[in-house]
Scaffold this motif. Sequence first.
Motif, PDB file in Angstrom:
ATOM      1  N   ARG A   1     -20.292 -14.930   5.310  1.00 31.30           N
ATOM      2  CA  ARG A   1     -20.188 -13.899   5.734  1.00 31.30           C
ATOM      3  C   ARG A   1     -19.579 -12.781   4.894  1.00 31.30           C
ATOM      4  N   GLU A   2     -18.684 -13.437   3.548  1.00 29.95           N
ATOM      5  CA  GLU A   2     -18.517 -13.058   2.164  1.00 29.95           C
ATOM      6  C   GLU A   2     -19.478 -11.769   1.789  1.00 29.95           C
ATOM      7  N   ASP A   3     -20.673 -12.940   1.573  1.00 30.44           N
ATOM      8  CA  ASP A   3     -21.368 -12.217   0.602  1.00 30.44           C
ATOM      9  C   ASP A   3     -22.726 -10.937   2.420  1.00 30.44           C
ATOM     10  N   GLY A   4     -22.363 -11.379   3.313  1.00 28.22           N
ATOM     11  CA  GLY A   4     -22.976 -10.764   4.342  1.00 28.22           C
ATOM     12  C   GLY A   4     -22.621  -9.090   4.285  1.00 28.22           C
ATOM     13  N   ASN A   5     -20.862  -9.515   4.424  1.00 25.63           N
ATOM     14  CA  ASN A   5     -20.170  -8.137   3.838  1.00 25.63           C
ATOM     15  C   ASN A   5     -20.636  -7.202   3.256  1.00 25.63           C
ATOM     16  N   LYS A   6     -20.653  -7.173   1.677  1.00 28.52           N
ATOM     17  CA  LYS A   6     -21.187  -6.783   0.951  1.00 28.52           C
ATOM     18  C   LYS A   6     -22.448  -6.128   0.865  1.00 28.52           C
ATOM     19  N   ILE A   7     -23.614  -7.006   1.493  1.00 31.86           N
ATOM     20  CA  ILE A   7     -24.787  -6.325   2.039  1.00 31.86           C
ATOM     21  C   ILE A   7     -24.407  -5.287   3.414  1.00 31.86           C
TER      22      ILE A   7
ATOM     23  N   ASP B   1     -26.593  -9.383  -7.990  1.00 29.21           N
ATOM     24  CA  ASP B   1     -27.577  -8.296  -8.130  1.00 29.21           C
ATOM     25  C   ASP B   1     -27.814  -7.520  -6.136  1.00 29.21           C
ATOM     26  N   LEU B   2     -27.910  -8.309  -5.903  1.00 26.30           N
ATOM     27  CA  LEU B   2     -27.845  -7.875  -4.481  1.00 26.30           C
ATOM     28  C   LEU B   2     -27.495  -6.405  -3.700  1.00 26.30           C
ATOM     29  N   PRO B   3     -26.387  -6.295  -3.857  1.00 28.69           N
ATOM     30  CA  PRO B   3     -25.743  -5.036  -3.362  1.00 28.69           C
ATOM     31  C   PRO B   3     -26.208  -4.476  -3.756  1.00 28.69           C
ATOM     32  N   ASP B   4     -26.660  -3.910  -5.137  1.00 29.00           N
ATOM     33  CA  ASP B   4     -27.395  -2.689  -6.183  1.00 29.00           C
ATOM     34  C   ASP B   4     -28.240  -2.691  -5.562  1.00 29.00           C
ATOM     35  N   ILE B   5     -29.410  -4.094  -5.452  1.00 28.15           N
ATOM     36  CA  ILE B   5     -30.756  -3.720  -4.987  1.00 28.15           C
ATOM     37  C   ILE B   5     -30.631  -2.899  -3.566  1.00 28.15           C
ATOM     38  N   VAL B   6     -29.945  -2.848  -2.768  1.00 30.14           N
ATOM     39  CA  VAL B   6     -29.810  -2.853  -1.505  1.00 30.14           C
ATOM     40  C   VAL B   6     -29.558  -1.909  -1.348  1.00 30.14           C
ATOM     41  N   GLU B   7     -29.212  -1.051  -1.837  1.00 27.37           N
ATOM     42  CA  GLU B   7     -28.934   0.315  -2.224  1.00 27.37           C
ATOM     43  C   GLU B   7     -30.252   1.296  -2.530  1.00 27.37           C
ATOM     44  N   LEU B   8     -31.065   0.720  -3.104  1.00 27.66           N
ATOM     45  CA  LEU B   8     -31.855   1.423  -3.774  1.00 27.66           C
ATOM     46  C   LEU B   8     -32.504   1.953  -1.898  1.00 27.66           C
ATOM     47  N   LYS B   9     -32.582   1.533  -1.288  1.00 26.07           N
ATOM     48  CA  LYS B   9     -32.229   2.008   0.001  1.00 26.07           C
ATOM     49  C   LYS B   9     -34.437   1.243   0.234  1.00 26.07           C
ATOM     50  N   PHE B  10     -34.251   0.814   1.771  1.00 27.78           N
ATOM     51  CA  PHE B  10     -35.043  -0.157   2.293  1.00 27.78           C
ATOM     52  C   PHE B  10     -35.543   0.476   3.495  1.00 27.78           C
ATOM     53  N   ASP B  11     -36.052   0.043   5.068  1.00 29.24           N
ATOM     54  CA  ASP B  11     -36.304   0.428   5.701  1.00 29.24           C
ATOM     55  C   ASP B  11     -35.710  -0.798   6.559  1.00 29.24           C
ATOM     56  N   HIS B  12     -35.510  -1.809   5.855  1.00 27.53           N
ATOM     57  CA  HIS B  12     -34.747  -3.700   6.950  1.00 27.53           C
ATOM     58  C   HIS B  12     -34.354  -3.510   5.772  1.00 27.53           C
ATOM     59  N   VAL B  13     -33.185  -4.694   6.112  1.00 27.20           N
ATOM     60  CA  VAL B  13     -32.670  -5.252   5.049  1.00 27.20           C
ATOM     61  C   VAL B  13     -32.436  -6.995   6.363  1.00 27.20           C
TER      62      VAL B  13
ATOM     63  N   THR C   1     -29.340   1.979   6.535  1.00 28.06           N
ATOM     64  CA  THR C   1     -30.558   1.173   6.547  1.00 28.06           C
ATOM     65  C   THR C   1     -29.779   0.061   7.210  1.00 28.06           C
ATOM     66  N   PRO C   2     -30.744  -0.348   8.213  1.00 22.00           N
ATOM     67  CA  PRO C   2     -30.565  -1.466   9.747  1.00 22.00           C
ATOM     68  C   PRO C   2     -30.345  -2.421   8.869  1.00 22.00           C
ATOM     69  N   VAL C   3     -29.649  -3.408   9.317  1.00 26.52           N
ATOM     70  CA  VAL C   3     -29.649  -4.717   9.256  1.00 26.52           C
ATOM     71  C   VAL C   3     -29.504  -5.933   9.572  1.00 26.52           C
ATOM     72  N   THR C   4     -29.992  -6.809   9.814  1.00 26.59           N
ATOM     73  CA  THR C   4     -30.021  -8.197  10.534  1.00 26.59           C
ATOM     74  C   THR C   4     -29.236  -9.250   9.084  1.00 26.59           C
ATOM     75  N   LEU C   5     -28.211  -9.772   9.718  1.00 25.06           N
ATOM     76  CA  LEU C   5     -27.517 -10.652   9.458  1.00 25.06           C
ATOM     77  C   LEU C   5     -27.745 -12.092  10.437  1.00 25.06           C
ATOM     78  N   VAL C   6     -28.014 -12.690   9.339  1.00 23.21           N
ATOM     79  CA  VAL C   6     -27.256 -14.695  10.130  1.00 23.21           C
ATOM     80  C   VAL C   6     -27.437 -15.325   9.310  1.00 23.21           C
ATOM     81  N   LEU C   7     -25.581 -15.635   9.200  1.00 21.56           N
ATOM     82  CA  LEU C   7     -24.339 -16.166   8.613  1.00 21.56           C
ATOM     83  C   LEU C   7     -23.692 -17.112   9.257  1.00 21.56           C
ATOM     84  N   ALA C   8     -23.333 -17.912   8.610  1.00 19.96           N
ATOM     85  CA  ALA C   8     -22.880 -19.186   8.618  1.00 19.96           C
ATOM     86  C   ALA C   8     -21.671 -19.553   9.356  1.00 19.96           C
ATOM     87  N   SER C   9     -21.518 -19.951  10.206  1.00 20.85           N
ATOM     88  CA  SER C   9     -20.554 -20.300  11.295  1.00 20.85           C
ATOM     89  C   SER C   9     -20.072 -21.518  11.883  1.00 20.85           C
TER      90      SER C   9
END
Length: 337
Positions: A109-115, A91-103, A124-132
């Motif tokens: 990485r797979e889920d971060g790409n969708k976000i 459900d997260l991509p649909d929630i993100v599309e509601l338009k926030f000021d930052h995510v 919307t500007p995004v900060t991603l902390v992804l696995a590596s």
Amino acid sequence: MQPQQVERNLSTTLDDCYMVNEPLGVVFIVGGWCSPVQMCLVPLVGAIAAGNCAILNPSEWTVYTAELLHRLIPLYLDTECFHVVLALKNDLPDIVELKFDHVFFTGTREDGNKIAQAAARTLTPVTLVLASKNPCYVDQHCDIVTTAQRIAWARFHNAGQSLVAPDYILCHKSVQVQLVQAMKCCLMQFYGSNSKESHKILWKSGKVAVGGQAIEAEKYIAPTILTDIVDTDLIMQQDVFGPVLPFLTVQNVDEAIAFINKQEKPLCVYAFSNDNKVISQLINETSSGSFCSNDCVLQSLMVTLPFGGVGTSGTEVSDLSVSPICVIRPMRSEPCL
């Protein structure tokens, strides 16, 4: 938050020139299952300190932590400004599309790409902390005992569930022999000798040199060291948030650097050496979210350094041109009893 005066030029000598910091607005914070309290509350503290409202979404995989935050946050924070939602990953991509000021997102990485794609549709500007997979190079010129203790603590604390723990060792064959023996000694000190049957991923990757026991019903895996690993092994293809440390052998620092640079850019690079030239070469010829020499994890504990990834390991929380470096030297010998 006070206005910051800036240097004026000839054309603005008589003017008052300054920058004003303003809150972004509403921040959507998605926490990860690894360190679920920290990865939820630390971004929330930052959002609050900067004057923002926030909606917090704990990981669906940490059910009890999510329920606890959902119950406690309204008791201590203004419910007009701060909320906790218990949304599922899909459900997260649909929630993100509601338009926030930052995510702010922590996860794979797979889920971060969708976000990121969902956020891009509303700019919307995004900060991603992804696995590596964080590499750790161990040079032939280092204190093996101290190195073993520091790597063992960093890899196996919290059952290996750490974004910044070293994921694999790169070292010469002669170093591997000494380091594995020293780490075996450390693990006996840290955790004792109790062990059970091995987890399936261990059998598909190299040779178990230490540990390898697991009790699936109790969600237990013994601290484990794997040798004879190659880059095509399963454990090198997946993010492993568990107490497992693979060893890959290289001839020298140049080969280690070449191997690191063939992989996706990691969240952290670690190096152990008493030779400053080796440390400098690794700093200058690799790219990562952060770098730490002669220790592990400590760079993430320094509040004066920013934290974040680069490339596929995420985006920096602060200045995108900054890569935090923590150089610790010299190493102090600590006996392994």
